[in-house]
Design a protein around this motif. Structure first.
Motif, mmCIF file in Angstrom:
data_model
loop_
_atom_site.group_PDB
_atom_site.id
_atom_site.type_symbol
_atom_site.label_atom_id
_atom_site.label_comp_id
_atom_site.label_asym_id
_atom_site.label_seq_id
_atom_site.Cartn_x
_atom_site.Cartn_y
_atom_site.Cartn_z
ATOM 1 N N GLU A 108 0.831 -1.204 0.000
ATOM 2 C CA GLU A 108 0.000 0.000 0.000
ATOM 3 C C GLU A 108 0.864 1.252 0.000
ATOM 4 O OE1 GLU A 108 -3.160 2.538 -0.152
ATOM 5 O OE2 GLU A 108 -3.114 0.385 -0.518
ATOM 6 N N VAL A 109 1.953 1.246 0.760
ATOM 7 C CA VAL A 109 2.868 2.391 0.783
ATOM 8 C C VAL A 109 3.502 2.588 -0.591
ATOM 9 C CG1 VAL A 109 5.070 3.216 1.712
ATOM 10 C CG2 VAL A 109 3.334 2.295 3.261
ATOM 11 N N VAL A 110 3.914 1.495 -1.227
ATOM 12 C CA VAL A 110 4.493 1.582 -2.576
ATOM 13 C C VAL A 110 3.487 2.214 -3.540
ATOM 14 C CG1 VAL A 110 5.308 0.237 -4.556
ATOM 15 C CG2 VAL A 110 6.085 -0.342 -2.263
ATOM 16 N N LYS A 111 2.242 1.772 -3.476
ATOM 17 C CA LYS A 111 1.214 2.290 -4.385
ATOM 18 C C LYS A 111 0.944 3.769 -4.127
ATOM 19 C CE LYS A 111 -1.277 -2.075 -5.154
ATOM 20 N NZ LYS A 111 -2.532 -2.828 -4.913
ATOM 21 N N ARG A 112 0.877 4.154 -2.861
ATOM 22 C CA ARG A 112 0.605 5.563 -2.526
ATOM 23 C C ARG A 112 1.737 6.463 -3.011
ATOM 24 N NH1 ARG A 112 -3.132 5.988 1.799
ATOM 25 N NH2 ARG A 112 -2.653 8.228 1.921
ATOM 26 N N GLU A 113 2.966 5.996 -2.863
ATOM 27 C CA GLU A 113 4.091 6.792 -3.357
ATOM 28 C C GLU A 113 4.046 6.895 -4.879
ATOM 29 O OE1 GLU A 113 8.849 6.959 -2.494
ATOM 30 O OE2 GLU A 113 8.078 5.163 -3.490
ATOM 31 N N ALA A 114 3.732 5.773 -5.550
ATOM 32 C CA ALA A 114 3.670 5.776 -7.010
ATOM 33 C C ALA A 114 2.619 6.760 -7.522
ATOM 34 C CB ALA A 114 3.381 4.372 -7.523
ATOM 35 N N GLU A 115 1.518 6.909 -6.782
ATOM 36 C CA GLU A 115 0.466 7.843 -7.186
ATOM 37 C C GLU A 115 0.952 9.289 -7.190
ATOM 38 O OE1 GLU A 115 -2.633 7.064 -4.401
ATOM 39 O OE2 GLU A 115 -3.206 5.136 -5.325
ATOM 40 N N LEU A 116 1.953 9.578 -6.356
ATOM 41 C CA LEU A 116 2.496 10.933 -6.295
ATOM 42 C C LEU A 116 3.343 11.266 -7.519
ATOM 43 C CD1 LEU A 116 3.671 11.205 -2.573
ATOM 44 C CD2 LEU A 116 1.595 12.157 -3.588
ATOM 45 N N TRP A 304 9.905 0.085 -3.102
ATOM 46 C CA TRP A 304 9.746 -1.230 -3.734
ATOM 47 C C TRP A 304 10.714 -2.242 -3.119
ATOM 48 C CZ3 TRP A 304 6.524 -3.843 -6.863
ATOM 49 C CH2 TRP A 304 6.976 -5.088 -7.334
ATOM 50 N N ASP A 305 11.949 -1.835 -2.886
ATOM 51 C CA ASP A 305 12.923 -2.741 -2.266
ATOM 52 C C ASP A 305 12.470 -3.172 -0.884
ATOM 53 O OD1 ASP A 305 14.901 -2.706 -4.400
ATOM 54 O OD2 ASP A 305 15.344 -0.649 -3.792
ATOM 55 N N GLY A 306 11.869 -2.251 -0.142
ATOM 56 C CA GLY A 306 11.333 -2.602 1.169
ATOM 57 C C GLY A 306 10.185 -3.589 1.074
ATOM 58 N N TYR A 307 9.307 -3.377 0.087
ATOM 59 C CA TYR A 307 8.181 -4.293 -0.129
ATOM 60 C C TYR A 307 8.676 -5.673 -0.555
ATOM 61 C CZ TYR A 307 4.742 -6.632 -3.121
ATOM 62 O OH TYR A 307 3.959 -7.572 -3.744
ATOM 63 N N ALA A 308 9.631 -5.728 -1.491
ATOM 64 C CA ALA A 308 10.141 -7.013 -1.972
ATOM 65 C C ALA A 308 10.791 -7.795 -0.840
ATOM 66 C CB ALA A 308 11.137 -6.788 -3.110
ATOM 67 N N LEU A 330 4.755 -11.907 -5.114
ATOM 68 C CA LEU A 330 5.164 -10.529 -5.381
ATOM 69 C C LEU A 330 4.372 -10.027 -6.580
ATOM 70 C CD1 LEU A 330 7.479 -8.733 -4.112
ATOM 71 C CD2 LEU A 330 8.857 -9.374 -6.088
ATOM 72 N N VAL A 331 3.747 -8.865 -6.442
ATOM 73 C CA VAL A 331 3.007 -8.316 -7.589
ATOM 74 C C VAL A 331 4.003 -7.880 -8.663
ATOM 75 C CG1 VAL A 331 1.138 -7.524 -6.092
ATOM 76 C CG2 VAL A 331 2.958 -5.927 -6.759
ATOM 77 N N SER A 332 3.540 -7.765 -9.874
ATOM 78 C CA SER A 332 4.395 -7.290 -10.966
ATOM 79 C C SER A 332 4.749 -5.825 -10.735
ATOM 80 C CB SER A 332 3.675 -7.455 -12.301
ATOM 81 O OG SER A 332 4.350 -6.745 -13.314
ATOM 82 N N ARG A 333 6.034 -5.529 -10.822
ATOM 83 C CA ARG A 333 6.453 -4.138 -10.632
ATOM 84 C C ARG A 333 5.877 -3.254 -11.722
ATOM 85 N NH1 ARG A 333 12.578 -2.374 -8.857
ATOM 86 N NH2 ARG A 333 12.105 -0.198 -8.358
ATOM 87 N N ASP A 334 5.737 -3.794 -12.921
ATOM 88 C CA ASP A 334 5.196 -3.009 -14.029
ATOM 89 C C ASP A 334 3.743 -2.612 -13.793
ATOM 90 O OD1 ASP A 334 7.603 -3.222 -15.320
ATOM 91 O OD2 ASP A 334 7.012 -4.917 -16.568
ATOM 92 N N SER A 335 3.067 -3.339 -12.887
ATOM 93 C CA SER A 335 1.660 -3.039 -12.627
ATOM 94 C C SER A 335 1.488 -1.802 -11.756
ATOM 95 C CB SER A 335 0.973 -4.228 -11.955
ATOM 96 O OG SER A 335 1.470 -4.418 -10.623
#
Length: 339
Positions: A108-116, A304-308, A330-335
């Motif tokens: 969730e943190v990875v996704k929220r950062e990506a949205e920024l 992402w490294d933290g999530y992986a 692990l979800v696809s990073r490209d997603s």
């Protein structure tokens, strides 16, 4: 350019070290705010730093207009809320591992950062900044050893706190080798198995120690890690890469070697993590400060490294219980755009 005004949240062992580091060793930054749930401890540290304030609520410290960037050295369960607050306020943050304490919140943190659309989070995997690991990475990238095939690692501590349990051997110790593997090989780990050898009689009751981790990467590389956190000896971290054209090892503690009568030969084993990785922490923080001041924000391991790493460790804890290999989910990073 004015100094970066940093808030350090959590001033226990690691946080206090980071306050001292930022104050005495790092250029271009100053500690403007400290926070800890032990207010007396925070006030004691702030009193020794000119212009430093104590803010009792960590979220208020993050939001403070006189704070440019944040260092998180708080307990892992608090990281999710604090990281999301840093993202909300656009504050670059250097977060000590773990990113969060479970895979779902890390994602969730990875996704929220990506949205920024910009990276603000750097995870404190300091081994990437160690000169020996950097040299090993450069050697592998140069192709001098050919294709890497096997990675052997040892991670030994003299002792751990009484609260340290078997799962923490995976989540708090093995997590470093997980990140090292991904850093050296530039690929994800797809499976892990935790093997339980004969237990150390000196380990606290209920602590499975030592443990052996066996991991496989996406391209089929083999990684094995000996984890032994109650050796009673010293702090030892070794890493050996075996490749098609040779091998290379770091972490041998080859400093002064002495020979004395009657036939004694030896040297000094690193007593703790500060002595072994102190310079790496210094480099990590200086590069982070320089990156934030230049507008880059991140010069090291990402969210992402933290999530992986969290995903691999979660599979490792499952294997600790079953004894069987567990596939890493692990979800696809490209997603995730921008991850």
């Amino acid at each position: 350019m004015s100094d970066l005004r940093v808030a350090v949240l959590g001033v226990g062992i690691m946080g206090a070290d980071h306050v001292a580091r930022l104050t005495s060793k790092i250029s271009g930054a100053r500690v403007a705010v400290v926070n800890d749930y032990l207010t007396d401890k925070a006030e004691q540290i702030a009193a020794g730093i000119p212009g430093c304030r104590v803010i009792a609520d960590p979220l208020d410290a993050i939001a403070d207009p006189e704070v440019d960037a944040v260092v998180l050295a708080t307990p892992g369960p608090t990281h999710e809320k604090q990281l999301l607050a840093c993202l909300e306020h656009g504050k670059p943050v250097l977060c000590e591992k773990p990113l969060t304490t479970d895979v779902e919140t890390s994602l969730e943190v990875v996704k929220r950062e990506a949205e920024l659309g910009k990276r603000l989070i750097q995870v404190g995997f300091m081994r990437r900044f160690d000169h020996e690991y950097a040299a090993l990475k450069a050697m592998l990238d140069s192709g001098e050893l050919g294709r890497p095939l096997v990675l052997h690692c040892a991670h030994r501590n003299p002792a751990v706190p009484p609260s340290f349990d078997s799962a923490m051997v995976v989540r708090d110790s093995l997590v470093h080798e997980v990140d090292v593997t991904r850093f050296l090989f530039d690929e994800e780990i797809v499976s892990i198995q935790i093997i339980k050898p004969s237990a150390n009689p000196g380990a606290p009751e209920g602590l499975v120690d030592p443990q052996i981790a066996v991991m496989r990467t996406a391209s089929g590389k083999h990684v094995d890690v000996e984890l032994f956190v109650t050796t009673g000896v010293a702090y030892e971290v070794r890493t050996e890469v075996v490749a098609e054209k040779g091998s290379a090892m770091i972490g041998l503690d080859v400093g002064l070697v002495r020979k004395t009568a009657p036939g004694n030969w030896g040297g000094q084993i690193t007593p703790g993590f500060r002595e072994r990785f102190g310079a790496a922490y210094d480099s990590e923080f200086q590069r982070w400060v320089d990156a934030v001041r230049s507008g880059v924000n991140v010069d090291g391991p990402s969210a992402w490294d933290g999530y992986a790493a969290a995903a691999v460790c979660e599979a490792g804890v499952q294997s600790l219980g079953s004894g069987q290999p567990v596939e890493v989910s692990l979800v696809s990073r490209d997603s995730i755009m921008g991850a």
